[in-house]
Enzyme design. Sequence first.
Site, PDB file in Angstrom:
ATOM      1  N   PHE A   1     121.652  28.660  52.546  1.00 53.28           N
ATOM      2  CA  PHE A   1     120.218  28.869  52.818  1.00 53.28           C
ATOM      3  C   PHE A   1     119.772  30.309  52.580  1.00 53.28           C
ATOM      4  O   PHE A   1     118.594  30.571  52.397  1.00 53.28           O
ATOM      5  CB  PHE A   1     119.903  28.489  54.285  1.00 53.28           C
TER       6      PHE A   1
ATOM      7  N   LYS B   1     122.838  21.365  44.353  1.00 53.94           N
ATOM      8  CA  LYS B   1     122.504  20.865  45.701  1.00 53.94           C
ATOM      9  C   LYS B   1     122.199  22.092  46.555  1.00 53.94           C
ATOM     10  O   LYS B   1     123.079  22.729  47.100  1.00 53.94           O
ATOM     11  CB  LYS B   1     123.720  20.099  46.259  1.00 53.94           C
TER      12      LYS B   1
ATOM     13  N   GLU C   1     119.590  22.402  52.540  1.00 53.58           N
ATOM     14  CA  GLU C   1     118.498  21.563  53.039  1.00 53.58           C
ATOM     15  C   GLU C   1     117.552  22.361  53.948  1.00 53.58           C
ATOM     16  O   GLU C   1     116.493  21.878  54.311  1.00 53.58           O
ATOM     17  CB  GLU C   1     119.037  20.319  53.764  1.00 53.58           C
ATOM     18  N   ARG C   2     117.961  23.610  54.308  1.00 56.81           N
ATOM     19  CA  ARG C   2     117.066  24.420  55.140  1.00 56.81           C
ATOM     20  C   ARG C   2     116.055  25.194  54.289  1.00 56.81           C
ATOM     21  O   ARG C   2     114.997  25.574  54.756  1.00 56.81           O
ATOM     22  CB  ARG C   2     117.899  25.384  55.998  1.00 56.81           C
TER      23      ARG C   2
ATOM     24  N   SER D   1     129.475  28.886  54.334  1.00 53.38           N
ATOM     25  CA  SER D   1     130.337  29.403  55.400  1.00 53.38           C
ATOM     26  C   SER D   1     131.807  29.077  55.117  1.00 53.38           C
ATOM     27  O   SER D   1     132.117  28.150  54.362  1.00 53.38           O
ATOM     28  CB  SER D   1     129.909  28.779  56.727  1.00 53.38           C
TER      29      SER D   1
ATOM     30  N   CYS E   1     125.695  37.678  53.316  1.00 54.80           N
ATOM     31  CA  CYS E   1     127.166  37.687  53.328  1.00 54.80           C
ATOM     32  C   CYS E   1     127.692  39.079  53.076  1.00 54.80           C
ATOM     33  O   CYS E   1     128.862  39.358  53.309  1.00 54.80           O
ATOM     34  CB  CYS E   1     127.716  36.724  52.296  1.00 54.80           C
TER      35      CYS E   1
ATOM     36  N   GLU F   1     131.771  35.692  62.503  1.00 52.74           N
ATOM     37  CA  GLU F   1     130.654  36.149  61.671  1.00 52.74           C
ATOM     38  C   GLU F   1     129.384  35.814  62.443  1.00 52.74           C
ATOM     39  O   GLU F   1     129.107  34.633  62.691  1.00 52.74           O
ATOM     40  CB  GLU F   1     130.661  35.410  60.321  1.00 52.74           C
TER      41      GLU F   1
HETATM   42  P1  NAD Z   1     126.785  26.317  55.193  1.00 54.23           P
HETATM   43  O1  NAD Z   1     128.256  26.337  54.967  1.00 54.23           O
HETATM   44  O2  NAD Z   1     126.277  25.743  56.454  1.00 54.23           O
HETATM   45  O3  NAD Z   1     126.057  25.487  54.027  1.00 54.23           O
HETATM   46  C1  NAD Z   1     126.288  25.745  52.661  1.00 54.23           C
HETATM   47  C2  NAD Z   1     126.094  24.458  51.869  1.00 54.23           C
HETATM   48  O4  NAD Z   1     127.059  23.496  52.311  1.00 54.23           O
HETATM   49  C3  NAD Z   1     124.727  23.825  52.050  1.00 54.23           C
HETATM   50  O5  NAD Z   1     124.267  23.351  50.813  1.00 54.23           O
HETATM   51  C4  NAD Z   1     124.989  22.673  53.030  1.00 54.23           C
HETATM   52  O6  NAD Z   1     124.147  21.580  52.816  1.00 54.23           O
HETATM   53  C5  NAD Z   1     126.431  22.291  52.737  1.00 54.23           C
HETATM   54  N1  NAD Z   1     127.142  21.804  53.930  1.00 54.23           N
HETATM   55  C6  NAD Z   1     126.969  22.213  55.210  1.00 54.23           C
HETATM   56  N2  NAD Z   1     127.792  21.546  56.045  1.00 54.23           N
HETATM   57  C7  NAD Z   1     128.513  20.703  55.271  1.00 54.23           C
HETATM   58  C8  NAD Z   1     129.535  19.742  55.546  1.00 54.23           C
HETATM   59  N3  NAD Z   1     129.992  19.541  56.781  1.00 54.23           N
HETATM   60  N4  NAD Z   1     130.051  19.052  54.518  1.00 54.23           N
HETATM   61  C9  NAD Z   1     129.611  19.244  53.255  1.00 54.23           C
HETATM   62  N5  NAD Z   1     128.636  20.141  52.947  1.00 54.23           N
HETATM   63  C10 NAD Z   1     128.099  20.860  53.925  1.00 54.23           C
HETATM   64  O7  NAD Z   1     126.273  27.823  54.983  1.00 54.23           O
HETATM   65  P2  NAD Z   1     124.825  28.404  55.265  1.00 54.23           P
HETATM   66  O8  NAD Z   1     124.617  28.507  56.746  1.00 54.23           O
HETATM   67  O9  NAD Z   1     123.807  27.709  54.459  1.00 54.23           O
HETATM   68  O10 NAD Z   1     124.971  29.875  54.657  1.00 54.23           O
HETATM   69  C11 NAD Z   1     125.448  30.971  55.377  1.00 54.23           C
HETATM   70  C12 NAD Z   1     126.916  31.218  55.096  1.00 54.23           C
HETATM   71  O11 NAD Z   1     127.120  31.423  53.703  1.00 54.23           O
HETATM   72  C13 NAD Z   1     127.444  32.478  55.767  1.00 54.23           C
HETATM   73  O12 NAD Z   1     128.731  32.209  56.272  1.00 54.23           O
HETATM   74  C14 NAD Z   1     127.500  33.487  54.637  1.00 54.23           C
HETATM   75  O13 NAD Z   1     128.431  34.527  54.821  1.00 54.23           O
HETATM   76  C15 NAD Z   1     127.884  32.617  53.497  1.00 54.23           C
HETATM   77  N6  NAD Z   1     127.537  33.207  52.213  1.00 54.23           N
HETATM   78  C16 NAD Z   1     128.556  33.616  51.414  1.00 54.23           C
HETATM   79  C17 NAD Z   1     128.277  34.217  50.201  1.00 54.23           C
HETATM   80  C18 NAD Z   1     129.387  34.652  49.284  1.00 54.23           C
HETATM   81  O14 NAD Z   1     129.139  34.830  48.090  1.00 54.23           O
HETATM   82  N7  NAD Z   1     130.598  34.815  49.776  1.00 54.23           N
HETATM   83  C19 NAD Z   1     126.940  34.388  49.804  1.00 54.23           C
HETATM   84  C20 NAD Z   1     125.926  33.944  50.646  1.00 54.23           C
HETATM   85  C21 NAD Z   1     126.230  33.346  51.854  1.00 54.23           C
END
Ligand code: NAD
Length: 499
Positions: A149, A173, A176-177, A226, A281, A384
């Site tokens: 998101f 994909k 969704e937020r 994450s 991140c 985090e």
């Molecule tokens: P998230 O893991 O909740 O979601 C990321 C994606 O995964 C979304 O599209 C979501 O729909 C999907 N998802 C969520 N739960 C799932 C599940 N149980 N099964 C399958 N798919 C699922 O992450 P977020 O809250 O949207 O983003 C924040 C996180 O992303 C933080 O931890 C941040 O550090 C990390 N991030 C990392 C980088 C990098 O390049 N390393 C860059 C930006 C953000």
Amino acid sequence: MKEIGHWINGKHVAGTSGRFADVYNPATGEVQARVALASAAELDSAIQDAAKAQLLWAATNPQRRARVMMAFGALINQNMEKLAELVSREHGKTIPDARGDVQRGLEVIEVCMGAPALLKGEMTDNAGPGIDIYSMRQALGVVAGITPFNFPAMIPLWKMGPALSAGNAMILKPSERTPSTALLLAELLQQAGLPDGVLQVINGDKEAVDGILDHEVIQAVGFVGSTPIAQYIYGRAAANGKRAQCFGGAKNHMIIMPDADLDKAADALVGAGFGAAGERCMAISVAVPVGEKTADALIDKLIPRIEKLKVGPYTAGEDVDFGPLVTKQAETRVRALIDSGVEQGAKLVVDGRGIKIQGYEHGFFVGATLFDNVTKDMDIYKQEIFGPVLSTVRAKTYEDALQLVIANEYGNGTAIFTADGDTARDFASRVNVGMVGINFPIPVPLSYYTFGGWKKSSFGDLNQYGPDAFRFYTKTKTVTARWFSGIKDGASLNFKALD
Ligand code: NAD
């Protein structure tokens, strides 16, 4: 209520699964839209169409594909304000920060304008008599991007630019937020000349993600989110024989040496710690001053800077330093972590919990928060936080500070502030973190380098964007060719070195 659907075969399409998720306005706390969550059947149909479209797209010469990227870049520039507003409306970040979100994605598209040069193969002529060996980089087919998101424009652009300019079709994909920005980007790509079906934006949750991971047509998965989800996606995609690169969470430390310019270090910490409400991140979430004197002086410089920060809705324009968190759930989690820091004995120097913004009482706001005397066993250090909370861990020596960073399970970004080149070089050389800043707090590499963390910040091979992305989204085929130039001795049955 506004309904957000998918982008399939060049059109906005309503969802048919009957399942939806709420999309909030984080500043007011109100639901502003609902987004369709795709079913496995909707996903499958979009993938099948993408597979057909990909064949023609891959057969389009690389320079023509690059021209689509050129036109796309121009359209992103023309639509900068519209894109930034869309990012801010769903994410809550300020408009200047949202422009940065779009800009850092656009810079990857700029590199993709030169994709033909990055897609060239290699050749050895006369590897043997009449024998040439050459390798080609070919598109994988249909690939997927699954994005978080917190950068609704930048990270989808990091995924779609290299994948599409290499000749793949992509199922994107988005989170969704924050689902709307990717849909506008898809429209702009169509205007830029991308054939319909080559980019399908499928909104959804775990059902759509699992559908992608298990679908036999999908060849590669590029994920950002994450750490627990990154690890899950990497495991399931790899078990299904897919190429996967999955980037996860972070806990980024900044070491402040006694010889550092403390005003500059304090400014850097405030920007890198609280920008985008800490929802980056590459945010610095741990300050590590070396020596008690440095720590005391740094805290003294941080307090007035933090107390001056203005928090509010993005609609206040340039008048706001950072906005709300993305959801109520995120706000509740960050507040609980701050409570835990107090309970576990950290010194709460600036408390952001009491924030109240007139007219936005239901927004998901947490004010800037500073902790001192944080130790490694506390939850605010171990987790985090992904909120506007900066923890200070005091180190006695440079070596202690370095070992703290080395022992941390994450390895996305880190920084050191110092006036000593020898210390800076030693740090850059020994630290086990993917992106290092020297007197630079958020060392996100420019688009012609590559982006990726180490340790639990990344699972799989190769980095995002830059030359690595073109390797990730292509596979190598190597051809050994012989053209007979005279009468030979007949067939050889031995597997032998070429003579
Ligand atoms: P998230 O893991 O909740 O979601 C990321 C994606 O995964 C979304 O599209 C979501 O729909 C999907 N998802 C969520 N739960 C799932 C599940 N149980 N099964 C399958 N798919 C699922 O992450 P977020 O809250 O949207 O983003 C924040 C996180 O992303 C933080 O931890 C941040 O550090 C990390 N991030 C990392 C980088 C990098 O390049 N390393 C860059 C930006 C953000």
